[in-house]
Write a protein that holds these residues in place. Structure first.
Motif, short mmCIF file in Angstrom:
data_model
loop_
_atom_site.label_atom_id
_atom_site.label_comp_id
_atom_site.label_asym_id
_atom_site.label_seq_id
_atom_site.Cartn_x
_atom_site.Cartn_y
_atom_site.Cartn_z
N THR A 5 0.90 -1.21 0.12
CA THR A 5 0.06 -0.11 0.04
C THR A 5 0.83 1.15 0.08
OG1 THR A 5 -1.47 -1.21 1.30
CG2 THR A 5 -1.96 1.22 1.24
N ALA A 6 0.75 2.24 -1.10
CA ALA A 6 1.52 3.25 -1.11
C ALA A 6 0.81 4.54 -1.48
CB ALA A 6 2.64 2.87 -2.25
N THR A 7 1.30 5.72 -1.46
CA THR A 7 0.79 6.83 -1.75
C THR A 7 1.44 7.75 -2.48
OG1 THR A 7 1.38 7.92 0.22
CG2 THR A 7 -0.55 6.89 0.42
N LYS A 8 0.44 8.57 -3.31
CA LYS A 8 0.95 9.80 -4.14
C LYS A 8 0.18 10.98 -3.85
CE LYS A 8 2.39 12.27 -7.47
NZ LYS A 8 3.14 13.58 -7.31
N ALA A 9 0.75 11.98 -3.33
CA ALA A 9 -0.10 13.02 -3.26
C ALA A 9 -0.26 14.20 -4.28
CB ALA A 9 0.29 13.95 -1.90
N ILE A 10 -1.10 14.41 -4.80
CA ILE A 10 -1.19 15.19 -6.12
C ILE A 10 -1.40 16.66 -5.55
CG2 ILE A 10 -2.59 15.90 -8.18
CD1 ILE A 10 -3.49 12.84 -7.99
N SER A 11 -0.54 17.62 -6.18
CA SER A 11 -0.67 19.05 -5.78
C SER A 11 -0.80 19.83 -7.18
CB SER A 11 0.53 19.46 -5.24
OG SER A 11 1.60 19.59 -6.00
N GLY A 12 -1.45 20.80 -7.23
CA GLY A 12 -1.35 21.84 -8.24
C GLY A 12 0.00 22.24 -8.68
N SER A 13 1.04 21.85 -8.22
CA SER A 13 2.34 22.27 -8.63
C SER A 13 3.08 21.05 -9.51
CB SER A 13 3.21 22.63 -7.52
OG SER A 13 2.97 23.64 -6.74
N GLU A 14 2.18 19.99 -9.65
CA GLU A 14 2.88 18.98 -10.60
C GLU A 14 2.94 19.62 -12.00
OE1 GLU A 14 2.91 15.79 -9.58
OE2 GLU A 14 1.81 16.13 -7.75
N PRO A 15 4.03 19.00 -12.71
CA PRO A 15 4.55 19.44 -14.00
C PRO A 15 3.30 19.15 -15.11
CG PRO A 15 6.18 18.32 -12.81
CD PRO A 15 5.07 18.18 -11.91
N ARG A 69 -11.80 10.43 -11.67
CA ARG A 69 -10.61 11.12 -11.77
C ARG A 69 -10.06 11.83 -10.47
NH1 ARG A 69 -9.66 12.13 -17.26
NH2 ARG A 69 -7.47 12.44 -16.41
N ALA A 70 -8.92 11.95 -10.20
CA ALA A 70 -8.36 12.52 -9.10
C ALA A 70 -7.82 13.98 -9.34
CB ALA A 70 -7.00 11.79 -8.80
N HIS A 71 -7.73 14.89 -8.51
CA HIS A 71 -7.28 16.23 -8.83
C HIS A 71 -6.23 16.80 -7.66
CE1 HIS A 71 -11.14 15.70 -11.15
NE2 HIS A 71 -10.68 16.57 -11.94
N PRO A 72 -5.84 18.00 -7.88
CA PRO A 72 -4.91 18.27 -7.00
C PRO A 72 -5.80 18.63 -5.44
CG PRO A 72 -4.84 19.78 -8.79
CD PRO A 72 -5.83 18.81 -9.11
N GLY A 73 -4.85 17.85 -4.22
CA GLY A 73 -5.49 17.93 -3.02
C GLY A 73 -6.05 16.52 -2.68
N ASP A 74 -6.00 15.53 -3.74
CA ASP A 74 -6.24 14.13 -3.59
C ASP A 74 -4.86 13.27 -3.06
OD1 ASP A 74 -8.97 14.35 -4.22
OD2 ASP A 74 -8.86 13.81 -6.21
N VAL A 75 -4.93 12.53 -2.52
CA VAL A 75 -4.02 11.72 -2.14
C VAL A 75 -4.45 10.02 -2.76
CG1 VAL A 75 -2.82 10.19 -0.37
CG2 VAL A 75 -3.28 12.64 -0.18
N LEU A 76 -3.59 9.57 -3.93
CA LEU A 76 -3.77 8.41 -4.39
C LEU A 76 -3.31 7.38 -3.39
CD1 LEU A 76 -2.79 9.01 -8.06
CD2 LEU A 76 -5.09 8.98 -7.00
N THR A 77 -4.16 6.40 -3.31
CA THR A 77 -3.59 5.13 -2.47
C THR A 77 -3.62 3.94 -3.52
OG1 THR A 77 -4.47 6.17 -0.47
CG2 THR A 77 -4.02 3.89 -0.28
N HIS A 78 -2.50 3.52 -3.62
CA HIS A 78 -2.16 2.20 -4.49
C HIS A 78 -2.28 1.05 -3.68
CE1 HIS A 78 -1.42 4.89 -7.86
NE2 HIS A 78 -0.40 5.50 -6.92
N THR A 79 -3.01 -0.04 -4.07
CA THR A 79 -3.03 -1.18 -3.40
C THR A 79 -2.68 -2.18 -4.59
OG1 THR A 79 -4.73 -0.70 -1.80
CG2 THR A 79 -4.25 -2.98 -1.97
#
Length: 161
Positions: free
Chosen positions: A41-51, A111-121
């Motif tokens: 289980t791993a995470t990726k936080a999405i920010s509005g600063s993503e390239p 769909r995911a947007h800035p502010g979301d934290v993706l949780t991968h299982t």
């Protein structure tokens, strides 16, 4: 009421020691759970600063800030690669370059947007030699973002590329 913070199993520094990816393509921030050879289980936080959001017009609608699906799948694959590499003893690890081989049966539910934290299982279905097949899902909070039917990760020696 005070929120209780839990230290991740692996943070950014530990992830960088496992994966060859670096900014801006390193798409895993934390590992919360890892059972070698089985699941992660791993995470990726999405920010509005993503390239990927650079250059979007000021008057663009919110939909323009949907995190690209290929990056969701790449992030999922990187989480799976951590599971595979950490769970493989050094003596059995193949030398070479880690490559995202393929993804099949990816179903996007939201769909995911800035502010979301993706949780991968991610679960390893099989690992044979320099190839690993993985399945799983991606969530943002309670929302199912994607179901991943199969991702193939491979390691190839440089002269095989």
């Amino acid at each position: 009421m005070t929120a209780q913070l839990t230290r991740p199993l692996m943070g950014h520094a530990e992830i960088r020691r496992v994966l060859p990816h670096r900014h801006p393509v390193l798409l895993v921030d934390q590992v919360l759970e890892l059972v070698p050879g089985e699941r992660i289980t791993a995470t990726k936080a999405i920010s509005g600063s993503e390239p990927c959001f650079a250059g979007i017009a000021e008057d663009a609608p919110s939909a323009a800030y949907a995190f690209p699906v290929p990056l969701v799948v790449e992030s999922f694959g990187q989480a799976g690669a951590i599971l595979w590499l950490v769970g493989t003893p050094d003596a059995e690890r193949h030398p070479g370059t880690l490559i995202f081989g393929a993804a099949r049966h990816v179903v996007v539910h939201d769909r995911a947007h800035p502010g979301d934290v993706l949780t991968h299982t991610v679960r390893i279905d099989s690992a044979k030699g320099p190839n690993a097949f993985m399945t799983g899902e991606v969530r943002a909070g309670d929302r199912l973002i994607a179901s991943v039917g199969s991702v193939l990760a491979v390691i190839r020696e440089p002269d095989a590329l």
